[in-house]
Design an enzyme around this catalytic site. Structure first.
Site, PDB file in Angstrom:
ATOM      1  N   ARG A 123      23.647  33.403 -15.542  1.00  0.00           N
ATOM      2  CA  ARG A 123      23.998  32.321 -16.469  1.00  0.00           C
ATOM      3  C   ARG A 123      23.970  31.020 -15.682  1.00  0.00           C
ATOM      4  O   ARG A 123      24.687  30.881 -14.683  1.00  0.00           O
ATOM      5  CB  ARG A 123      25.391  32.571 -17.048  1.00  0.00           C
TER       6      ARG A 123
ATOM      7  N   GLU B 103      21.569  27.621 -28.834  1.00  0.00           N
ATOM      8  CA  GLU B 103      21.305  29.019 -29.151  1.00  0.00           C
ATOM      9  C   GLU B 103      19.945  29.133 -29.842  1.00  0.00           C
ATOM     10  O   GLU B 103      19.433  28.164 -30.402  1.00  0.00           O
ATOM     11  CB  GLU B 103      22.401  29.567 -30.067  1.00  0.00           C
TER      12      GLU B 103
ATOM     13  N   ARG C 232      27.949  38.332 -16.551  1.00  0.00           N
ATOM     14  CA  ARG C 232      26.793  37.641 -15.987  1.00  0.00           C
ATOM     15  C   ARG C 232      27.200  36.863 -14.738  1.00  0.00           C
ATOM     16  O   ARG C 232      28.306  36.313 -14.680  1.00  0.00           O
ATOM     17  CB  ARG C 232      26.200  36.674 -17.015  1.00  0.00           C
TER      18      ARG C 232
END
Length: 335
Positions: free
Chosen positions: A225, A233, A267
């Site tokens: 990330r 998004e 992540r």
């Protein structure tokens, strides 16, 4: 004509079939070749015929004589460029630099004709990769080349690190090492069913066998990330553009990643450097991400976002774009 132009002409600008006429760009070649290859095609054609492309006059105000002068200069500039332009951004910079004394409208018209980035959208990346690990870095990784399918969106990518890396080699489970050896033996016997079953065992453990430099490499999987930014998004405006840009930057490249920790989804949160470029800086300056100030207070990230806002590039073309954290919150509450 220089080899770079001849190569692009012969490999990227082949004549388009008559049945493909619907996909032609404004300069008469396939829309798939708009950009660097199309410009190379027309420069090659100009040096051989002294003819500027048909349709250019619809985009610029100057006479055909002036246009011929531009192309003469661009041919010389392209030959002298070392290396020659390979990306739309590089080609646009060559055009702008070569024709900087000409009218702004004509330069922008020429760039538009080829589908190249306009001057106000070009990004200069200034941050340099650190020579020593910054405060807070837990560890550093160097990845194998990134596959395009590994880019999930504008701020998340899956990478693989070879287990030959000193940090990785001591942590590989013994059964995974054994499975990799057995898979290689099964493949040599052409027992692909057994090899596939062993590879599934390897994948389920968070590893994968990858082909690298004509060898099969056992590699560890990491989801990264990008620290300090939040991209739209996929379903949001500019979500697809953010993913495409990140894919274009990372695809086929080995990355240097500085890991600061993990998020709640498991992540790794880190800074990514690709060919000396700080990827977060690029995404912010192109207007394809927000500075995620709730989790990262670095002032340079705030500055890069403000630069994109001022230029109204990317998502900042909208006066009040919806923030991705608000978008996610609204959808959680709706469910």
């Amino acid at each position: 004509m220089g080899n770079a132009l001849r190569f692009l002409y012969s490999n990227c600008c082949k004549p388009t079939a008559a049945g493909d006429s619907d996909s032609l760009g404004p300069h008469g070649v396939s829309s798939a070749t708009v950009g660097v290859s199309a410009l190379a095609h027309d420069l090659f054609h100009f040096e051989n015929t002294s003819q500027v492309p048909e349709g250019l006059s619809k985009h610029v105000k100057s006479s055909k004589k002036a246009q011929a002068n531009w192309y003469r200069k661009l041919v010389d500039a392209w030959k002298e460029a070392k290396p020659p332009p390979r990306t739309p951004e590089e080609a646009a910079r060559l055009v702008i630099q070569t024709l900087k004394r000409h009218q702004k409208a004509d330069v922008e018209g020429l760039l538009t004709f080829y589908g190249l980035p306009l001057p106000h959208t070009l990004v200069e990346v200034v941050a340099q990769p650190p020579t020593s690990l910054p405060h807070g870095v837990q560890y550093e990784m160097h990845t194998l080349p990134v596959d395009a399918k590994a880019v999930a969106d504008g701020d998340t990518v899956t990478v693989y690190v070879s287990t030959a890396d000193p940090r990785e080699s001591s942590t590989v489970p013994a059964n995974i090492h054994a499975a990799a050896v057995r898979r290689s033996e099964a493949r040599s016997r052409r027992n692909y069913e057994e090899a596939d079953a062993l590879h599934k065992q390897i994948i389920d453990a968070g590893y994968r066998m990858l082909s690298f430099q004509n060898e099969e490499v056992l590699a560890k999987k990491y989801r990264i990330r990008l620290r300090g930014i939040d991209a739209p998004e996929s379903a949001m405006p500019y979500g697809k553009e953010a993913k495409m840009e990140l894919t274009k930057v990372l695809q086929g490249k080995s990355l240097r990643v500085l890991i600061y920790g993990e998020d709640r989804y498991g992540r790794c949160v880190g800074d990514i450097y690709c060919n000396g470029i700080f990827v977060q800086e690029l995404m912010l300056k192109k207007g394809l991400a927000w500075h995620y100030s709730a989790y990262d207070k670095r002032p340079e990230l705030e500055t890069w976002e403000k630069e994109a806002r001022a230029k109204r590039v990317g998502l900042w073309a909208s006066k009040n774009p919806e923030k991705p954290w608000d978008w996610r919150k609204d959808r959680r509450e709706a469910n």
